[in-house]
Design an enzyme around this catalytic site. Structure first.
Site, PDB file in Angstrom:
ATOM      1  N   TRP A  65      14.044   3.000  -6.453  1.00 45.35           N
ATOM      2  CA  TRP A  65      15.288   2.375  -6.910  1.00 45.35           C
ATOM      3  C   TRP A  65      15.601   2.941  -8.295  1.00 45.35           C
ATOM      4  O   TRP A  65      14.905   2.641  -9.273  1.00 45.35           O
ATOM      5  CB  TRP A  65      15.121   0.862  -6.976  1.00 45.35           C
ATOM      6  CG  TRP A  65      14.918   0.257  -5.616  1.00 45.35           C
ATOM      7  CD1 TRP A  65      13.734   0.117  -4.949  1.00 45.35           C
ATOM      8  CD2 TRP A  65      15.931  -0.258  -4.753  1.00 45.35           C
ATOM      9  NE1 TRP A  65      13.952  -0.460  -3.720  1.00 45.35           N
ATOM     10  CE2 TRP A  65      15.281  -0.706  -3.574  1.00 45.35           C
ATOM     11  CE3 TRP A  65      17.312  -0.417  -4.855  1.00 45.35           C
ATOM     12  CZ2 TRP A  65      15.981  -1.278  -2.508  1.00 45.35           C
ATOM     13  CZ3 TRP A  65      18.018  -0.978  -3.804  1.00 45.35           C
ATOM     14  CH2 TRP A  65      17.352  -1.407  -2.650  1.00 45.35           C
ATOM     15  N   LEU A  91      12.274   3.668   0.531  1.00 54.18           N
ATOM     16  CA  LEU A  91      12.297   4.460   1.750  1.00 54.18           C
ATOM     17  C   LEU A  91      11.438   3.714   2.760  1.00 54.18           C
ATOM     18  O   LEU A  91      10.705   2.790   2.390  1.00 54.18           O
ATOM     19  CB  LEU A  91      11.789   5.889   1.538  1.00 54.18           C
ATOM     20  CG  LEU A  91      10.315   6.151   1.269  1.00 54.18           C
ATOM     21  CD1 LEU A  91      10.059   7.657   1.348  1.00 54.18           C
ATOM     22  CD2 LEU A  91       9.879   5.649  -0.089  1.00 54.18           C
ATOM     23  N   TRP A 503       2.433  -1.606 -11.028  1.00 54.41           N
ATOM     24  CA  TRP A 503       3.342  -1.558  -9.886  1.00 54.41           C
ATOM     25  C   TRP A 503       2.910  -2.560  -8.808  1.00 54.41           C
ATOM     26  O   TRP A 503       2.997  -2.291  -7.619  1.00 54.41           O
ATOM     27  CB  TRP A 503       3.453  -0.138  -9.342  1.00 54.41           C
ATOM     28  CG  TRP A 503       3.966   0.820 -10.377  1.00 54.41           C
ATOM     29  CD1 TRP A 503       5.269   1.055 -10.713  1.00 54.41           C
ATOM     30  CD2 TRP A 503       3.181   1.663 -11.245  1.00 54.41           C
ATOM     31  NE1 TRP A 503       5.357   1.975 -11.725  1.00 54.41           N
ATOM     32  CE2 TRP A 503       4.080   2.378 -12.078  1.00 54.41           C
ATOM     33  CE3 TRP A 503       1.818   1.881 -11.399  1.00 54.41           C
ATOM     34  CZ2 TRP A 503       3.658   3.281 -13.035  1.00 54.41           C
ATOM     35  CZ3 TRP A 503       1.391   2.780 -12.360  1.00 54.41           C
ATOM     36  CH2 TRP A 503       2.318   3.476 -13.157  1.00 54.41           C
ATOM     37  N   HIS A 504       2.469  -3.754  -9.274  1.00 56.37           N
ATOM     38  CA  HIS A 504       1.986  -4.797  -8.372  1.00 56.37           C
ATOM     39  C   HIS A 504       2.811  -6.075  -8.525  1.00 56.37           C
ATOM     40  O   HIS A 504       2.267  -7.176  -8.582  1.00 56.37           O
ATOM     41  CB  HIS A 504       0.513  -5.104  -8.650  1.00 56.37           C
ATOM     42  CG  HIS A 504      -0.406  -3.964  -8.378  1.00 56.37           C
ATOM     43  ND1 HIS A 504      -1.708  -3.930  -8.851  1.00 56.37           N
ATOM     44  CD2 HIS A 504      -0.232  -2.823  -7.670  1.00 56.37           C
ATOM     45  CE1 HIS A 504      -2.289  -2.806  -8.452  1.00 56.37           C
ATOM     46  NE2 HIS A 504      -1.406  -2.121  -7.740  1.00 56.37           N
TER      47      HIS A 504
END
Length: 568
Positions: A65, A91, A503-504
């Site tokens: 994004w 994706l 990124w969690h």
């Protein structure tokens, strides 16, 4: 034209692909899966996504994004807070198509904790069968492991392991951290070879490929619509009847109706879609001119991340990872902080053999340290009713007073390990690092960047005795590890200013009891106050597990698919 199905799944990420595959096992059940990003098949997977080394996948603007940003830590001193890009997969396959492919589960007590938070059925004893169901582990047997699932799990061989990681593992062992075999077995502190989700050919294994196989895609009861953004949910009273979607690149909207809608858009976009559709904190919705369907204050709250920091070292040629397609995260250190009554294994350090996809990254080894069990909670807020506007994301890392001292402790443990290695002469200077906007910019594409990286990499190698000066002046911009280790105030300032995530993102539509005002769903993912709507992704987590969140999210989708089949 109105399209219709029994089940509409919005979001084809790690969870959505699992749900679509499992629900369509019944040929009488029709499913439409909608994904904002591009389709991803084994044939269409680009080499940098297919590779075991993930360093290019998540910086490819086509995969994420592009406008999503987040605030991480508090303001440091007089400095204003600045939002940074927050890479989330866009994706088919979602996070599993761009992440580091780490395949760990967390501690058994993480899931028992969910039960205590009002989500019965999620104890470790009850979720272990689903962890086993999802995997085929190439290395371990026994009661903790599955051998027949779609997701391949394996560990790097000793022959392929980075010399740097081998040597650092030895140092940690001498410092009192025992070697352990199985990261996904009995929960214990120690040094482990990391479990990763790659095929026997050494390729990435996204859920869009290992669950949505050619055979699954050929099912007549499954329709996959990629490249379409869910603009809003459609409602009749308090019942969700479908969704309005539109091409991500722009174009006319379409309507899809369904008996059951499941939102699996991830912990940031799932609450955003709910709020745009009138489900969320009433005051926020009114401020954006959105009619309230269900006033659920918990939507967007309880936002969690693993707060992170890092320490790095220069790698001479003999210590570098030779195979540039090899995975970078070879081993981990799981350890417990000095916080009184700290949860076992509340700290995690990943031994990163290569700190970037480029020539500079090849010359730097990193210990990436994070709070495996953070207490801080942030929130997500709606910025606009516009379906293309990103939310305001504030992780509020280190806001809980228990988190900064533990991250400080982790930094010291990491520094001691790398300094111990450096003192053997195996590596060069040790220095503090972070994944900052500056670091991200260095890794960007383009001829100028490539030339600058190549020149600096050559300077690092040629610097000799001047290497510490070069790192001090160009890499850390005057920040000295010795200063941080000797001055707690300086270290705390560094951690506050540079703290990042892993990124969690999770927890923003958490499960809980019906009388819990902060809960958004019941233990089966059904949204309170709304009929026909369910959630299935990391936003359901009441608390974040001591793990990379991808495999726990896949586990949740496996279990919720069964609950749907059973009529819960």
């Amino acid at each position: 034209m109105v399209e219709t199905a029994q089940h509409l799944i919005i979001g084809g990420g790690s969870a959505g692909c699992v749900l679509a595959a499992r629900l369509t096992e019944d040929p009488e059940v029709t499913v439409i899966l909608v994904e904002a990003g591009a389709d991803l098949t084994r044939a269409s997977m680009a080499p940098h996504v297919r590779s075991r080394y993930p360093g290019r996948a998540y910086i490819d603007a086509n995969n994420i994004w592009p406008d999503l940003k987040a605030y991480f830590g508090p303001a440091a001193g007089k400095n204003e807070r600045h939002a940074r890009h927050y890479e989330q997969g866009r994706l088919l396959g979602g996070g599993s198509a761009v992440n580091a492919m780490v395949a760990n589960r967390g501690a058994p007590s993480d899931y028992d904790e969910w039960v205590g938070a009002g989500a019965p059925g999620w104890s470790f004893e009850e979720v272990l069968p689903y962890f086993r169901k999802l995997e085929h582990d190439a290395d371990f047997n026994g009661p903790y492991h599955g051998k027949d699932g779609p997701l391949p799990v394996r560990r790097i061989s000793d022959a392929k392991m980075s010399p740097y990681v081998k040597a650092l593992s030895d140092v940690f062992e001498t410092q009192g951290f025992p070697r352990r075999d199985d990261q996904n077995g009995e929960w214990q502190d120690g040094v482990y070879v990391g479990a990763i989700a790659v095929t026997d050919k050494g390729e990435r294994a996204p859920t869009s490929i290992v669950y949505l196989t050619p055979e699954v895609r050929a099912r007549r009861n499954l329709t996959i619509i990629s490249g379409h953004l869910a603009e809003r949910l459609l409602l009749e009273g308090n019942r969700v009847t479908g969704a309005q979607i539109a091409p991500t690149a722009g174009g006319a909207s379409r309507t899809i109706t369904a008996q059951q809608v499941t939102v699996s858009a991830g912990a940031l976009h799932t609450p955003t879609l709910l709020m745009r559709s009138g489900i969320g904190p009433g005051t926020q919705l009114q401020a954006q001119g959105i009619a309230i369907v269900a006033d659920r204050p918990g939507v967007g709250g309880n936002l969690m991340e693993h707060a992170s920091t890092a320490v790095s070292t220069y790698l001479p040629p003999a210590m570098r990872l030779a195979d540039l397609d090899e995975h970078h995260d070879h081993a981990i250190l799981r350890f417990t902080s000095d916080l009184p009554n700290a949860p076992a294994g509340d700290m995690h350090a990943a031994m990163i053999a290569r700190s970037g996809w480029h020539s500079i990254g090849q010359r730097i080894g990193t210990l990436f340290i994070w709070l495996n069990k953070p207490y801080s909670r942030g929130k997500l807020s709606l910025t606009s009713a516009d379906p293309r506007a990103e939310p305001l994301v504030d992780f509020a890392l280190l806001s809980d007073p228990r988190d900064l001292p533990r991250l400080r402790y982790g930094f010291r443990v990491g520094a001691a390990g790398l300094l111990g290695l450096s003192q053997t002469g195996a590596t060069g200077p040790v220095f503090p690092t972070s994944y900052s906007a500056r670091v991200a910019a260095v890794g960007g594409p383009g001829l100028v960047n490539t030339m600058q990286r190549g020149a600096f990499a050559a300077m690092l190698d040629a610097a000799g005795p001047a290497r510490p000066w070069l790192i001090h002046n160009v890499v850390t911009l005057g920040l000295e590890l010795e200063k941080l280790l000797s001055d707690q105030s300086a270290l705390d300032d560094f951690l506050r200013a540079s703290v990042g995530g892993v990124w969690h993102a999770s927890g923003t539509c958490r499960m809980g009891r019906a009388d819990d005002v902060g809960a958004v769903t019941n233990a089966a993912g059904k949204v309170y106050g709304v009929e026909g709507l369910r959630i299935c992704d990391a936003s359901l987590m009441p608390s974040i597990p001591r793990a990379n969140t991808n495999v726990p999210t896949i586990m949740m989708a496996e279990r919720i698919a069964d609950l749907i089949k059973q009529g819960h």
